[in-house]
Design a protein around this motif. Structure first.
Motif, PDB file in Angstrom:
ATOM      1  N   ASN A   1       0.828  -1.198   0.000  1.00  9.57           N
ATOM      2  CA  ASN A   1       0.000   0.000   0.000  1.00  9.57           C
ATOM      3  C   ASN A   1       0.863   1.249   0.000  1.00  9.57           C
ATOM      4  N   THR A   2       0.470   2.217  -0.795  1.00  5.55           N
ATOM      5  CA  THR A   2       1.172   3.490  -0.857  1.00  5.55           C
ATOM      6  C   THR A   2       0.688   4.380   0.277  1.00  5.55           C
ATOM      7  N   LEU A   3       1.634   5.044   0.934  1.00  5.60           N
ATOM      8  CA  LEU A   3       1.307   5.961   2.030  1.00  5.60           C
ATOM      9  C   LEU A   3       1.932   7.320   1.772  1.00  5.60           C
ATOM     10  N   ASP A   4       1.201   8.349   2.142  1.00  2.39           N
ATOM     11  CA  ASP A   4       1.713   9.709   2.116  1.00  2.39           C
ATOM     12  C   ASP A   4       1.609  10.301   3.510  1.00  2.39           C
ATOM     13  N   CYS A   5       2.450  11.272   3.750  1.00  7.28           N
ATOM     14  CA  CYS A   5       2.359  12.088   4.953  1.00  7.28           C
ATOM     15  C   CYS A   5       2.236  13.525   4.463  1.00  7.28           C
ATOM     16  N   LEU A   6       1.275  14.242   5.010  1.00  7.13           N
ATOM     17  CA  LEU A   6       1.162  15.644   4.656  1.00  7.13           C
ATOM     18  C   LEU A   6       0.996  16.476   5.922  1.00  7.13           C
TER      19      LEU A   6
ATOM     20  N   GLU B   1      -1.343  11.021   7.971  1.00  6.42           N
ATOM     21  CA  GLU B   1      -0.693   9.907   7.286  1.00  6.42           C
ATOM     22  C   GLU B   1      -1.759   8.952   6.789  1.00  6.42           C
ATOM     23  N   GLY B   2      -1.631   8.525   5.539  1.00  2.00           N
ATOM     24  CA  GLY B   2      -2.600   7.590   4.994  1.00  2.00           C
ATOM     25  C   GLY B   2      -2.437   7.428   3.502  1.00  2.00           C
ATOM     26  N   ALA B   3      -3.396   6.739   2.903  1.00  2.00           N
ATOM     27  CA  ALA B   3      -3.396   6.537   1.461  1.00  2.00           C
ATOM     28  C   ALA B   3      -3.576   7.890   0.773  1.00  2.00           C
ATOM     29  N   PRO B   4      -2.859   8.126  -0.315  1.00  2.00           N
ATOM     30  CA  PRO B   4      -2.957   9.417  -0.992  1.00  2.00           C
ATOM     31  C   PRO B   4      -4.394   9.847  -1.316  1.00  2.00           C
ATOM     32  N   ALA B   5      -5.204   8.941  -1.824  1.00  2.00           N
ATOM     33  CA  ALA B   5      -6.590   9.296  -2.175  1.00  2.00           C
ATOM     34  C   ALA B   5      -7.400   9.667  -0.935  1.00  2.00           C
ATOM     35  N   ALA B   6      -7.179   8.966   0.163  1.00  2.00           N
ATOM     36  CA  ALA B   6      -7.896   9.279   1.407  1.00  2.00           C
ATOM     37  C   ALA B   6      -7.496  10.661   1.921  1.00  2.00           C
ATOM     38  N   LEU B   7      -6.211  10.997   1.815  1.00  2.00           N
ATOM     39  CA  LEU B   7      -5.748  12.317   2.247  1.00  2.00           C
ATOM     40  C   LEU B   7      -6.308  13.409   1.340  1.00  2.00           C
ATOM     41  N   ASP B   8      -6.358  13.155   0.038  1.00  2.00           N
ATOM     42  CA  ASP B   8      -6.921  14.135  -0.900  1.00  2.00           C
ATOM     43  C   ASP B   8      -8.385  14.422  -0.569  1.00  2.00           C
ATOM     44  N   LEU B   9      -9.152  13.381  -0.307  1.00  2.00           N
ATOM     45  CA  LEU B   9     -10.566  13.539   0.028  1.00  2.00           C
ATOM     46  C   LEU B   9     -10.733  14.306   1.339  1.00  2.00           C
TER      47      LEU B   9
ATOM     48  N   MET C   1      -8.667  16.480   2.628  1.00  2.00           N
ATOM     49  CA  MET C   1      -8.305  17.885   2.413  1.00  2.00           C
ATOM     50  C   MET C   1      -9.446  18.659   1.746  1.00  2.00           C
ATOM     51  N   ILE C   2     -10.167  18.012   0.856  1.00  2.00           N
ATOM     52  CA  ILE C   2     -11.331  18.667   0.239  1.00  2.00           C
ATOM     53  C   ILE C   2     -12.356  19.011   1.314  1.00  2.00           C
ATOM     54  N   HIS C   3     -12.629  18.053   2.196  1.00  2.00           N
ATOM     55  CA  HIS C   3     -13.602  18.293   3.271  1.00  2.00           C
ATOM     56  C   HIS C   3     -13.140  19.407   4.212  1.00  2.00           C
ATOM     57  N   LEU C   4     -11.861  19.461   4.484  1.00  2.00           N
ATOM     58  CA  LEU C   4     -11.344  20.476   5.409  1.00  2.00           C
ATOM     59  C   LEU C   4     -11.543  21.895   4.887  1.00  2.00           C
ATOM     60  N   HIS C   5     -11.588  22.059   3.591  1.00  2.00           N
ATOM     61  CA  HIS C   5     -11.809  23.396   3.018  1.00  2.00           C
ATOM     62  C   HIS C   5     -13.209  23.934   3.310  1.00  2.00           C
ATOM     63  N   PHE C   6     -14.128  23.068   3.706  1.00  2.00           N
ATOM     64  CA  PHE C   6     -15.484  23.499   4.037  1.00  2.00           C
ATOM     65  C   PHE C   6     -15.685  23.721   5.537  1.00  2.00           C
ATOM     66  N   ASP C   7     -14.665  23.475   6.333  1.00  4.30           N
ATOM     67  CA  ASP C   7     -14.745  23.638   7.791  1.00  4.30           C
ATOM     68  C   ASP C   7     -14.574  25.122   8.127  1.00  4.30           C
ATOM     69  N   GLU C   8     -15.581  25.709   8.707  1.00  9.64           N
ATOM     70  CA  GLU C   8     -15.584  27.146   8.979  1.00  9.64           C
ATOM     71  C   GLU C   8     -14.776  27.555  10.206  1.00  9.64           C
TER      72      GLU C   8
ATOM     73  N   ILE D   1      -6.021  27.570   4.259  1.00 11.44           N
ATOM     74  CA  ILE D   1      -5.378  26.256   4.373  1.00 11.44           C
ATOM     75  C   ILE D   1      -4.248  26.147   3.350  1.00 11.44           C
ATOM     76  N   VAL D   2      -3.070  25.752   3.835  1.00 13.70           N
ATOM     77  CA  VAL D   2      -1.911  25.569   2.964  1.00 13.70           C
ATOM     78  C   VAL D   2      -1.235  24.246   3.309  1.00 13.70           C
ATOM     79  N   VAL D   3      -1.105  23.377   2.324  1.00 15.61           N
ATOM     80  CA  VAL D   3      -0.313  22.155   2.512  1.00 15.61           C
ATOM     81  C   VAL D   3       1.144  22.586   2.371  1.00 15.61           C
ATOM     82  N   VAL D   4       1.872  22.522   3.480  1.00 15.33           N
ATOM     83  CA  VAL D   4       3.260  22.991   3.466  1.00 15.33           C
ATOM     84  C   VAL D   4       4.246  21.884   3.113  1.00 15.33           C
ATOM     85  N   ALA D   5       3.854  20.648   3.318  1.00 15.78           N
ATOM     86  CA  ALA D   5       4.754  19.525   3.016  1.00 15.78           C
ATOM     87  C   ALA D   5       3.919  18.284   2.727  1.00 15.78           C
TER      88      ALA D   5
END
Length: 135
Positions: A2-7, A56-64, A66-73, A78-82
């Protein structure tokens, strides 16, 4: 394998100081439940008026997520720094964790907020120290 990313992302908090500790606890509680379902682990803190979160997690799960976080008031700008591919999670066992609310600001994290690194390593080190050190 499984591929993992950390952001790591930072965002400006819209919470008032009076309610930030309780709100952070609520965010961690809900995030722990939702992240466990998506096999995401992470650390969240509020410092110097900013949310700092390592995920930390699967790239697609992290992408999803991050989309949800943009709607959190509760935050803005929001800036992904790494973001990097990782071989294993450092936050195994924590769907989401945060340092104690009365915790003093972490000096290295303050430096990173002032001058963000594009590398995961310094963020990961500072955040892991923050939750590991009971001070």
């Amino acid at each position: 394998m499984n591929t993992l990313d950390c952001l790591v992302y930072i965002s400006r908090s819209k919470l008032t100081h009076e309610i930030s500790a309780q709100e952070l606890a609520d965010i961690v509680k809900v995030s722990a439940f939702l992240n466990a379902q998506a096999s995401i682990t992470g650390i969240l803190t509020l410092q110097d008026g900013y949310f700092v979160q390592m995920l930390e997690g699967a790239p697609a799960a992290l992408d999803l997520l991050m989309i949800h976080l943009h709607f959190d008031e509760r935050h803005e700008d929001i800036v992904v720094v790494a973001r990097e591919r990782i071989s294993r999670k450092q936050t195994v066992g924590w769907a989401m964790i945060a340092p104690p609310a009365n915790r003093e600001p972490h000096s290295q994290l303050s430096k990173l907020l002032a001058n963000p690194s594009a590398s995961i390593a310094p963020w990961r080190t500072a955040l892991l120290e923050l939750v590991a050190d009971p001070a």
